[in-house]
Design a protein around this motif. Structure first.
Motif, PDB file in Angstrom:
ATOM      1  N   MET A 173      31.466  36.203  53.010  1.00 31.54           N
ATOM      2  CA  MET A 173      31.006  36.860  51.675  1.00 31.54           C
ATOM      3  C   MET A 173      31.659  38.151  51.478  1.00 31.54           C
ATOM      4  N   LEU A 174      31.847  38.810  52.706  1.00 27.38           N
ATOM      5  CA  LEU A 174      32.256  40.252  52.660  1.00 27.38           C
ATOM      6  C   LEU A 174      33.860  39.953  52.347  1.00 27.38           C
ATOM      7  N   ASP A 175      34.625  38.858  52.812  1.00 26.55           N
ATOM      8  CA  ASP A 175      35.941  38.899  52.817  1.00 26.55           C
ATOM      9  C   ASP A 175      36.263  38.543  51.420  1.00 26.55           C
ATOM     10  N   ARG A 176      35.721  37.540  50.797  1.00 24.35           N
ATOM     11  CA  ARG A 176      35.683  37.182  49.338  1.00 24.35           C
ATOM     12  C   ARG A 176      35.402  38.500  48.304  1.00 24.35           C
ATOM     13  N   LEU A 177      34.299  39.169  48.984  1.00 26.77           N
ATOM     14  CA  LEU A 177      34.076  40.316  48.069  1.00 26.77           C
ATOM     15  C   LEU A 177      35.268  41.490  48.126  1.00 26.77           C
ATOM     16  N   TYR A 178      35.919  41.708  49.137  1.00 23.26           N
ATOM     17  CA  TYR A 178      36.728  42.702  49.469  1.00 23.26           C
ATOM     18  C   TYR A 178      37.922  42.198  48.592  1.00 23.26           C
ATOM     19  N   SER A 179      38.419  41.059  48.804  1.00 22.94           N
ATOM     20  CA  SER A 179      39.489  40.392  48.044  1.00 22.94           C
ATOM     21  C   SER A 179      39.259  40.497  46.449  1.00 22.94           C
ATOM     22  N   LYS A 180      38.335  40.277  46.097  1.00 21.43           N
ATOM     23  CA  LYS A 180      38.142  40.214  44.634  1.00 21.43           C
ATOM     24  C   LYS A 180      38.149  41.627  44.075  1.00 21.43           C
TER      25      LYS A 180
ATOM     26  N   GLN B 118      39.388  44.555  45.637  1.00 16.69           N
ATOM     27  CA  GLN B 118      40.420  44.976  45.989  1.00 16.69           C
ATOM     28  C   GLN B 118      41.579  44.767  44.878  1.00 16.69           C
ATOM     29  N   SER B 119      41.665  43.441  44.613  1.00 17.56           N
ATOM     30  CA  SER B 119      42.504  42.890  43.481  1.00 17.56           C
ATOM     31  C   SER B 119      42.290  43.299  42.328  1.00 17.56           C
ATOM     32  N   MET B 120      40.796  43.503  41.712  1.00 13.46           N
ATOM     33  CA  MET B 120      40.513  44.002  40.766  1.00 13.46           C
ATOM     34  C   MET B 120      40.760  45.589  40.351  1.00 13.46           C
ATOM     35  N   GLY B 121      40.825  46.217  41.410  1.00 14.35           N
ATOM     36  CA  GLY B 121      40.949  47.707  41.400  1.00 14.35           C
ATOM     37  C   GLY B 121      42.633  48.107  41.223  1.00 14.35           C
ATOM     38  N   LYS B 122      43.294  47.341  41.911  1.00  9.62           N
ATOM     39  CA  LYS B 122      44.824  47.245  41.504  1.00  9.62           C
ATOM     40  C   LYS B 122      45.294  46.938  40.242  1.00  9.62           C
ATOM     41  N   ASP B 123      44.475  45.905  39.579  1.00 12.13           N
ATOM     42  CA  ASP B 123      44.705  45.792  38.207  1.00 12.13           C
ATOM     43  C   ASP B 123      44.292  46.852  37.327  1.00 12.13           C
ATOM     44  N   ILE B 124      43.141  47.134  37.748  1.00 10.31           N
ATOM     45  CA  ILE B 124      42.624  48.367  36.695  1.00 10.31           C
ATOM     46  C   ILE B 124      43.616  49.423  37.158  1.00 10.31           C
ATOM     47  N   GLU B 125      44.106  49.798  38.068  1.00 13.90           N
ATOM     48  CA  GLU B 125      45.102  51.165  38.235  1.00 13.90           C
ATOM     49  C   GLU B 125      46.259  50.814  37.325  1.00 13.90           C
TER      50      GLU B 125
ATOM     51  N   PHE C 236      34.578  54.385  37.534  1.00 11.07           N
ATOM     52  CA  PHE C 236      34.270  52.908  37.739  1.00 11.07           C
ATOM     53  C   PHE C 236      34.860  52.374  38.950  1.00 11.07           C
ATOM     54  N   LYS C 237      36.337  52.792  39.210  1.00  8.16           N
ATOM     55  CA  LYS C 237      36.845  52.240  40.426  1.00  8.16           C
ATOM     56  C   LYS C 237      36.130  52.937  41.700  1.00  8.16           C
ATOM     57  N   SER C 238      35.844  54.019  41.533  1.00  5.72           N
ATOM     58  CA  SER C 238      35.159  54.788  42.818  1.00  5.72           C
ATOM     59  C   SER C 238      33.941  54.149  43.080  1.00  5.72           C
ATOM     60  N   GLY C 239      33.202  53.739  41.988  1.00  2.00           N
ATOM     61  CA  GLY C 239      32.030  52.597  42.051  1.00  2.00           C
ATOM     62  C   GLY C 239      32.167  51.741  42.726  1.00  2.00           C
ATOM     63  N   LEU C 240      33.148  50.921  42.435  1.00  4.65           N
ATOM     64  CA  LEU C 240      33.318  49.513  43.014  1.00  4.65           C
ATOM     65  C   LEU C 240      33.653  49.724  44.427  1.00  4.65           C
ATOM     66  N   ILE C 241      34.162  50.743  45.033  1.00 10.74           N
ATOM     67  CA  ILE C 241      34.639  51.097  46.334  1.00 10.74           C
ATOM     68  C   ILE C 241      33.210  51.147  46.988  1.00 10.74           C
TER      69      ILE C 241
END
Length: 364
Positions: A117-124, A126-133, A260-265
């Motif tokens: 679950m953690l792996d999927r969460l990190y992957s999802k 992390q990808s979302m954070g890069k796209d937002i950036e 929002f990005k900081s909150g995701l992390i």
């Protein structure tokens, strides 16, 4: 003019235009030395000079209106629309349920699932954070471009004002010369022609022709002045629309997206801590059953660990609020852009119609 700098007659005239009726300004311009010199420069015997009277400022204002149309045709609105669509798709991937408390269950199931679950969460995320950036960088560039465009529009507005004032001077000078020809030169020639003077009749025809051409030229310059007058509010509308966009982009995106990005992390980290805490808590409970003598001590430590690791620095409610702010900003920005697009189209059509009228009048 009462101690004012001699190098600022245009500024003085602009100030008077803002507070005095146009008719009063015209009367005042009649006494300006520059206007009187322009009137004296008109030679009624030189037809070519009359036809080209005021040509330079008239051509400049026509060219300037093309510049305004060019600004209206920029594709920034379309580009920003694509950015907003892209950002909207990214935000759709956010799911508050990902950060809800994990459901209870046997220790073995919880322990086996938590890592995946953690792996999927990190992957999802992390990808979302890069796209937002990536979108954030483009939105920041767009904001800078809009700010630059607004500054350029202010300079264009000032330049348009200068053209208008210059044309006004040419019109007033032309009217002065026209009045002189009609009141001082035309009557004597008409009287002499009535008395049968052949040379006077020829001069009378030439003078009447010059008066007619000068009247037409004054009319053409008046149309050019009208183009400048109609262009000014269009520039201000563009500026106002840009200011709204800059404000909305700054409040809804430039400020909120980093939060929002900081909150995701923090939320993903907190989720990991919760899962680990739940695993440890379940392990402690099972161990407590096997080692009753150490139950109280182990239970106390488990609670302490859960407390230390379970409280995130940024609440999920804050992330959710940022999420809604960004979505709201997307909708409001789209609405502003659609309104700006409509105003650009209307302004472009109005300017094109004025230019056609102006060019057609010159051909007649």
């Amino acid at each position: 003019m009462n101690g004012q700098n001699a190098s600022s007659p245009i500024d003085n005239l602009k100030e008077r235009l803002s507070r005095e009726p146009a008719s009063d300004i015209k009367l005042a311009l009649r006494n300006e030395p520059e206007v009187q010199n322009l009137a004296r420069s008109i030679d009624e015997h030189d037809i070519i000079k009359i036809l080209e009277y005021g040509k330079e400022p008239a051509v400049e204002i026509s060219s300037f209106s093309d510049q305004i149309l060019g600004v209206m045709r920029t594709n920034n609105v379309e580009d920003s629309g694509q950015l907003l669509m892209q950002l909207g798709k990214i935000m759709d991937r956010f799911d508050k349920k990902d950060f809800d408390k994990a459901s209870g269950g046997l220790f073995s199931k919880l322990f086996k699932r938590s890592e995946k679950m953690l792996d999927r969460l990190y992957s999802k995320y992390q990808s979302m954070g890069k796209d937002i950036e990536k979108v954030y960088v483009e939105i920041s560039k767009y904001q800078s471009e809009m700010t630059e465009t607004t500054t350029r529009l202010e300079r264009m507005y000032e330049q348009n004002h200068q053209y208008y004032l210059t044309l006004e001077k040419y019109v007033v000078a032309g009217e002065l010369k026209l009045n002189e020809l009609k009141t001082t030169k035309l009557p004597p020639l008409e009287q002499e022609a009535l008395n049968g003077d052949t040379m006077s009749s020829m001069e009378l025809d030439s003078l009447r022709n010059a008066i007619e051409l000068l009247e037409q030229r004054i009319y053409d310059l008046g149309l050019a002045k009208l183009v400048a007058l109609q262009t000014a509010p269009q520039i201000k509308l563009l500026q106002r629309g840009n200011a709204k966009l800059i404000g909305k982009i700054n409040s809804a995106f430039v400020t909120t997206i980093p939060i929002f990005k900081s909150g995701l992390i923090q939320a993903v980290t907190a989720k990991r801590q919760k899962l680990v805490a739940e695993s440890l808590k379940e392990l402690d409970r099972r161990t407590n059953e096997m080692m009753s003598k150490n139950a109280k001590d182990i239970a106390a430590r488990s609670v302490d660990i859960a407390r230390l690791s379970g409280a995130p620095g940024l609440k999920i409610e804050t992330i959710e609020e940022c999420f809604h702010i960004i979505l709201k900003g997307i909708k409001e920005t789209k609405a502003i852009e659609e309104e700006n697009n409509r105003l650009r189209e209307e302004g472009r059509q109005r300017l094109q119609e004025l230019q056609k009228k102006y060019k057609n009048s010159k051909l007649q």
